[in-house]
Structure formats: structure tokens, C-alpha cells
Design a protein around this motif. Sequence first.
Motif, PDB file in Angstrom:
ATOM      1  N   LEU A  27       0.527  -1.343   0.596  1.00 21.74           N
ATOM      2  CA  LEU A  27      -0.295   0.310   0.126  1.00 21.74           C
ATOM      3  C   LEU A  27       1.258   1.021   0.084  1.00 21.74           C
ATOM      4  CD1 LEU A  27      -2.701  -1.208   2.767  1.00 21.74           C
ATOM      5  CD2 LEU A  27      -2.453  -0.698   0.461  1.00 21.74           C
ATOM      6  N   LEU A  28       0.458   2.060  -1.207  1.00 23.29           N
ATOM      7  CA  LEU A  28       1.528   3.504  -1.164  1.00 23.29           C
ATOM      8  C   LEU A  28       0.576   4.443  -0.495  1.00 23.29           C
ATOM      9  CD1 LEU A  28       3.347   3.138  -4.051  1.00 23.29           C
ATOM     10  CD2 LEU A  28       3.980   2.345  -1.838  1.00 23.29           C
ATOM     11  N   THR A  29       0.468   5.565   0.575  1.00 19.18           N
ATOM     12  CA  THR A  29       0.074   6.336   1.148  1.00 19.18           C
ATOM     13  C   THR A  29       0.111   7.355   0.124  1.00 19.18           C
ATOM     14  OG1 THR A  29       1.563   5.830   3.309  1.00 19.18           O
ATOM     15  CG2 THR A  29      -0.595   7.698   2.592  1.00 19.18           C
ATOM     16  N   ASP A  86      15.362   7.092  -1.173  1.00 16.13           N
ATOM     17  CA  ASP A  86      15.496   6.097  -1.232  1.00 16.13           C
ATOM     18  C   ASP A  86      14.625   5.439  -0.545  1.00 16.13           C
ATOM     19  OD1 ASP A  86      17.575   5.851  -2.609  1.00 16.13           O
ATOM     20  OD2 ASP A  86      18.606   5.385  -0.977  1.00 16.13           O
ATOM     21  N   LEU A  87      13.196   4.202  -1.066  1.00  8.98           N
ATOM     22  CA  LEU A  87      12.334   3.487  -1.005  1.00  8.98           C
ATOM     23  C   LEU A  87      12.871   2.355  -0.793  1.00  8.98           C
ATOM     24  CD1 LEU A  87       9.751   5.049  -3.185  1.00  8.98           C
ATOM     25  CD2 LEU A  87      10.042   5.525  -1.125  1.00  8.98           C
ATOM     26  N   GLY A  88      12.690   1.157   0.705  1.00 10.28           N
ATOM     27  CA  GLY A  88      12.689   0.234   1.246  1.00 10.28           C
ATOM     28  C   GLY A  88      12.006  -0.396   1.396  1.00 10.28           C
ATOM     29  N   GLU A  96       7.615   1.044   0.820  1.00 13.56           N
ATOM     30  CA  GLU A  96       7.798   2.451   1.918  1.00 13.56           C
ATOM     31  C   GLU A  96       8.040   3.179   0.385  1.00 13.56           C
ATOM     32  OE1 GLU A  96      11.325   2.257   4.978  1.00 13.56           O
ATOM     33  OE2 GLU A  96      11.973   2.680   3.162  1.00 13.56           O
ATOM     34  N   VAL A  97       6.502   4.703   0.863  1.00 18.25           N
ATOM     35  CA  VAL A  97       6.683   5.195  -0.293  1.00 18.25           C
ATOM     36  C   VAL A  97       6.700   6.736   0.594  1.00 18.25           C
ATOM     37  CG1 VAL A  97       4.491   4.078  -1.191  1.00 18.25           C
ATOM     38  CG2 VAL A  97       3.504   5.506   1.415  1.00 18.25           C
ATOM     39  N   PRO A  98       7.159   7.908  -0.798  1.00 28.04           N
ATOM     40  CA  PRO A  98       7.488   8.689   0.641  1.00 28.04           C
ATOM     41  C   PRO A  98       6.081  10.167   0.829  1.00 28.04           C
ATOM     42  CG  PRO A  98       7.329   9.071  -2.120  1.00 28.04           C
ATOM     43  CD  PRO A  98       6.581   7.820  -2.301  1.00 28.04           C
ATOM     44  N   PRO A  99       6.594  10.025   2.256  1.00 25.23           N
ATOM     45  CA  PRO A  99       5.566  10.723   2.969  1.00 25.23           C
ATOM     46  C   PRO A  99       4.810  11.405   2.537  1.00 25.23           C
ATOM     47  CG  PRO A  99       7.693  10.960   3.783  1.00 25.23           C
ATOM     48  CD  PRO A  99       8.090  10.330   2.678  1.00 25.23           C
ATOM     49  N   GLY A 107       9.617   8.789  -5.529  1.00 20.91           N
ATOM     50  CA  GLY A 107      10.821   7.416  -4.484  1.00 20.91           C
ATOM     51  C   GLY A 107      11.185   6.746  -5.546  1.00 20.91           C
ATOM     52  N   TRP A 108      12.729   6.021  -5.575  1.00 24.07           N
ATOM     53  CA  TRP A 108      13.185   5.472  -6.176  1.00 24.07           C
ATOM     54  C   TRP A 108      13.072   3.626  -5.550  1.00 24.07           C
ATOM     55  CZ3 TRP A 108      18.606   3.254  -4.816  1.00 24.07           C
ATOM     56  CH2 TRP A 108      19.136   2.093  -5.923  1.00 24.07           C
TER      57      TRP A 108
END
Length: 213
Positions: A27-29, A86-88, A96-99, A107-108
Motif C-alpha cells: 500500500l502506497l500512501t 530511497d524507498l525500501g 515504502e512510499v514517500p510520506p 522515490g526509487w
Amino acid sequence: MSPAHPPVRRPRTLPAVLALTVAVLTLLTGCSSAPEKAAAESSGTVAVGTPSPGGESGAGEPGAGEAVAPAKVDIPSLGISSSLMDLGLNEDGTVEVPPAEKGMTAGWYTGGAIPGEAGAAVIIGHNDTRFGKAVFHDLKKITKGTEITVTDDEGAAKRFTVKDTESVSKNSFPTEKVYGQTDTPVLRLITCDGDFDAEGHPVNNLIVYATPA
């Protein structure tokens, strides 16, 4: 989650870190329906497939030297220009997603390939967040043949050309197609798309597929 400070270097010998499954759990916020916590933080989330540990990512073959992680993405024809964080993986194995407060920054996904290296490089950005318009708001306007440039921290630019796009239900996200291992460099951009559900979250993901120009 915050932007990467200093640039991240990874060896060209990229380890076999993740095997990609077809389960749609990530899930990406900011882009589709979400758990309560995520829904409270933004206008929705994007489902983008769940990598699982133990196999290979689309990270490319061993080689000499080092590759420099990407620092910026540009799509001049759409007026899109963003630094890359960076997204892990989260503790539950989701990407992870950008906040939400960094909605104008893409994000990569570090579990995939470095753009320009063999494998699938994945860049994720919000369409909208609770703060308003986000970095990939206009990605829906992209067309075949559009040029995308990804620049690393040393200023080396890798150029890609859009070959295809698709809007898919977040309930049937093509995880293997997006993240699966490839023998050649490919780039994928992901954001939210489609109609809104009853909670006001887009029900689809927009996926952009590109290859080196």
C-alpha cells in the motif's frame, strides 16, 4: 521516511535480495484504499505488489565497479522534475512510499535495479495527497514516445522512452510484470489512477513502462 542524504552507492554486483510475488498487498500512501492508519495520513494509497525475501529482484548481472544510485527524474514534456528519495520495505514486507508531506518528491525502490542497469528500475510518486497536488499528478497525460531522464548523483543521465502505459485495478496489480527480473534495463513509473471508491480513494494504479532511448 525522508529523502536520502548522501547519495546511495551500490556495487554493480547487486545481490539477490527479493523474489517478487503476484500478491497485491503493498500500500502506497496517497493513492488507493488503505488501512486505517494510512487512510488517516492521506487521501488514499496505491497497491503495487509485495516483494518477498529470498530470491532475485530485477537487479542486473554482476560486473566490475560501482553504479551510482539515481538522484533525479525529469519528464520535460509534462513539466515533471523531482529529486528521488530511497524507498525500501516496511516491516510487513510492503514497499515504502514517500510520506504525504513529501508529495512533490518521487522515490526509487532500492530493491529493484538502478536505472540504466539490467533489471526493472521502479520509481513511485503520489498523484495527490492530503496536502494537494503531488509530483505525478500529470503522469496520466504521458504518451508513447515520451522521454524520461533519470540522473544520478554524479550527473550521469540515463534516458528512457515510454513504450506503453496501463491503468490497472489495485486488486489485480501485475507485480511480476512490474518488478520481475529482466535481462535488459527497463524503467517503471507508478502512481494512482482511475475512479474513486466510496472513501474517496482512486481504485487503479497507472503504470508507465519505458526502455532505454
